[in-house]
Design a protein around this motif. Sequence first.
Motif, PDB file in Angstrom:
ATOM      1  N   VAL A 101       0.812  -1.218   0.000  1.00 54.20           N
ATOM      2  CA  VAL A 101       0.000   0.000   0.000  1.00 54.20           C
ATOM      3  C   VAL A 101       0.844   1.266   0.000  1.00 54.20           C
ATOM      4  O   VAL A 101       0.403   2.323  -0.463  1.00 54.20           O
ATOM      5  CB  VAL A 101      -0.966  -0.006   1.214  1.00 54.20           C
ATOM      6  N   HIS A 102       2.082   1.181   0.481  1.00 53.78           N
ATOM      7  CA  HIS A 102       2.934   2.365   0.532  1.00 53.78           C
ATOM      8  C   HIS A 102       3.583   2.681  -0.812  1.00 53.78           C
ATOM      9  O   HIS A 102       4.210   3.733  -0.963  1.00 53.78           O
ATOM     10  CB  HIS A 102       4.035   2.161   1.585  1.00 53.78           C
ATOM     11  N   ASN A 103       3.443   1.784  -1.772  1.00 51.55           N
ATOM     12  CA  ASN A 103       4.027   1.982  -3.106  1.00 51.55           C
ATOM     13  C   ASN A 103       3.175   1.208  -4.104  1.00 51.55           C
ATOM     14  O   ASN A 103       3.528   0.109  -4.511  1.00 51.55           O
ATOM     15  CB  ASN A 103       5.481   1.508  -3.120  1.00 51.55           C
ATOM     16  N   ILE A 104       2.072   1.793  -4.499  1.00 49.40           N
ATOM     17  CA  ILE A 104       1.100   1.099  -5.347  1.00 49.40           C
ATOM     18  C   ILE A 104       1.500   1.275  -6.808  1.00 49.40           C
ATOM     19  O   ILE A 104       1.554   2.405  -7.306  1.00 49.40           O
ATOM     20  CB  ILE A 104      -0.313   1.646  -5.112  1.00 49.40           C
ATOM     21  N   PRO A 105       1.778   0.185  -7.528  1.00 49.20           N
ATOM     22  CA  PRO A 105       2.250   0.294  -8.911  1.00 49.20           C
ATOM     23  C   PRO A 105       1.111   0.486  -9.914  1.00 49.20           C
ATOM     24  O   PRO A 105       0.920  -0.315 -10.830  1.00 49.20           O
ATOM     25  CB  PRO A 105       2.972  -1.041  -9.117  1.00 49.20           C
ATOM     26  N   LEU A 106       0.355   1.564  -9.724  1.00 44.92           N
ATOM     27  CA  LEU A 106      -0.733   1.910 -10.636  1.00 44.92           C
ATOM     28  C   LEU A 106      -0.593   3.384 -11.013  1.00 44.92           C
ATOM     29  O   LEU A 106      -0.081   4.189 -10.230  1.00 44.92           O
ATOM     30  CB  LEU A 106      -2.091   1.662  -9.976  1.00 44.92           C
ATOM     31  N   ALA A 131      -1.501   8.865   1.023  1.00 47.15           N
ATOM     32  CA  ALA A 131      -1.094   9.692  -0.115  1.00 47.15           C
ATOM     33  C   ALA A 131      -1.091   8.880  -1.408  1.00 47.15           C
ATOM     34  O   ALA A 131      -1.507   9.360  -2.472  1.00 47.15           O
ATOM     35  CB  ALA A 131       0.286  10.298   0.137  1.00 47.15           C
ATOM     36  N   GLU A 132      -0.621   7.641  -1.335  1.00 47.49           N
ATOM     37  CA  GLU A 132      -0.629   6.759  -2.496  1.00 47.49           C
ATOM     38  C   GLU A 132      -2.065   6.459  -2.945  1.00 47.49           C
ATOM     39  O   GLU A 132      -2.375   6.464  -4.140  1.00 47.49           O
ATOM     40  CB  GLU A 132       0.081   5.443  -2.170  1.00 47.49           C
ATOM     41  N   ILE A 133      -2.927   6.193  -1.988  1.00 50.18           N
ATOM     42  CA  ILE A 133      -4.320   5.903  -2.332  1.00 50.18           C
ATOM     43  C   ILE A 133      -4.966   7.112  -3.005  1.00 50.18           C
ATOM     44  O   ILE A 133      -5.657   6.979  -4.024  1.00 50.18           O
ATOM     45  CB  ILE A 133      -5.096   5.486  -1.069  1.00 50.18           C
TER      46      ILE A 133
END
Length: 213
Positions: A101-106, A131-133
């Motif tokens: 979740v801390h580095n979402i590859p999208l 922040a990623e979300i």
Amino acid sequence: MTDGTARFDREGAQRMDRIAKTVFAPVYPVIAGQILERCGIARGRCVDIGSGSGSLAIALAGISGLAITLLDSSPDMLSVAAENLRETGFSDRCTLLKADVHNIPLPDASVDLVVSRGSVFFWDDLPPAFAEIYRILAPGGRTYIGGGFGSASLRDAIAAEMIRENPEWQTFREKNLGPENRERIGRVLAELGVPHRIVNDGSGFWIMLEKEQ
């Protein structure tokens, strides 16, 4: 369910799957219905963070037209989820993504709905996770992230059964859903400055972010 910090081997993943299909089975259809009702998003792309064995994603797929990505950091959990998707016939509309979740590859602004039940309480670092979300949410996109059982009656029935099996479970639940943890999450969201509201009622504790149009 799992996320960026929880780790499950094959045995642990199968144990979680058994609990999801027995004790917790009534919860997922109720929460899925609440997600559609409260977020108003029934089509587009959805990501279930800390998806575990796929119970929430499968419930959502059954009542919506969403294309759902099951994101989990545990390959064993995703393996069990793949089996469940095949058995329920949703493999064509659900995909698996091993990620944190801390580095979402999208890509930015690529997801209409982000859901998660139970994993937020295990995230290592809340600010970058949220922040990623928010980054991957499309304009008008929303989230339904938190923990709960869908209703007070389901909560009480499941709690009684879980406590019989493991008396320490009550302490675990109170820590996750207690006021201190809720306030901590609220402070993080306020500091990030992202538009949000928090639901805290019989259905549970849920964080609803909304990306501005």
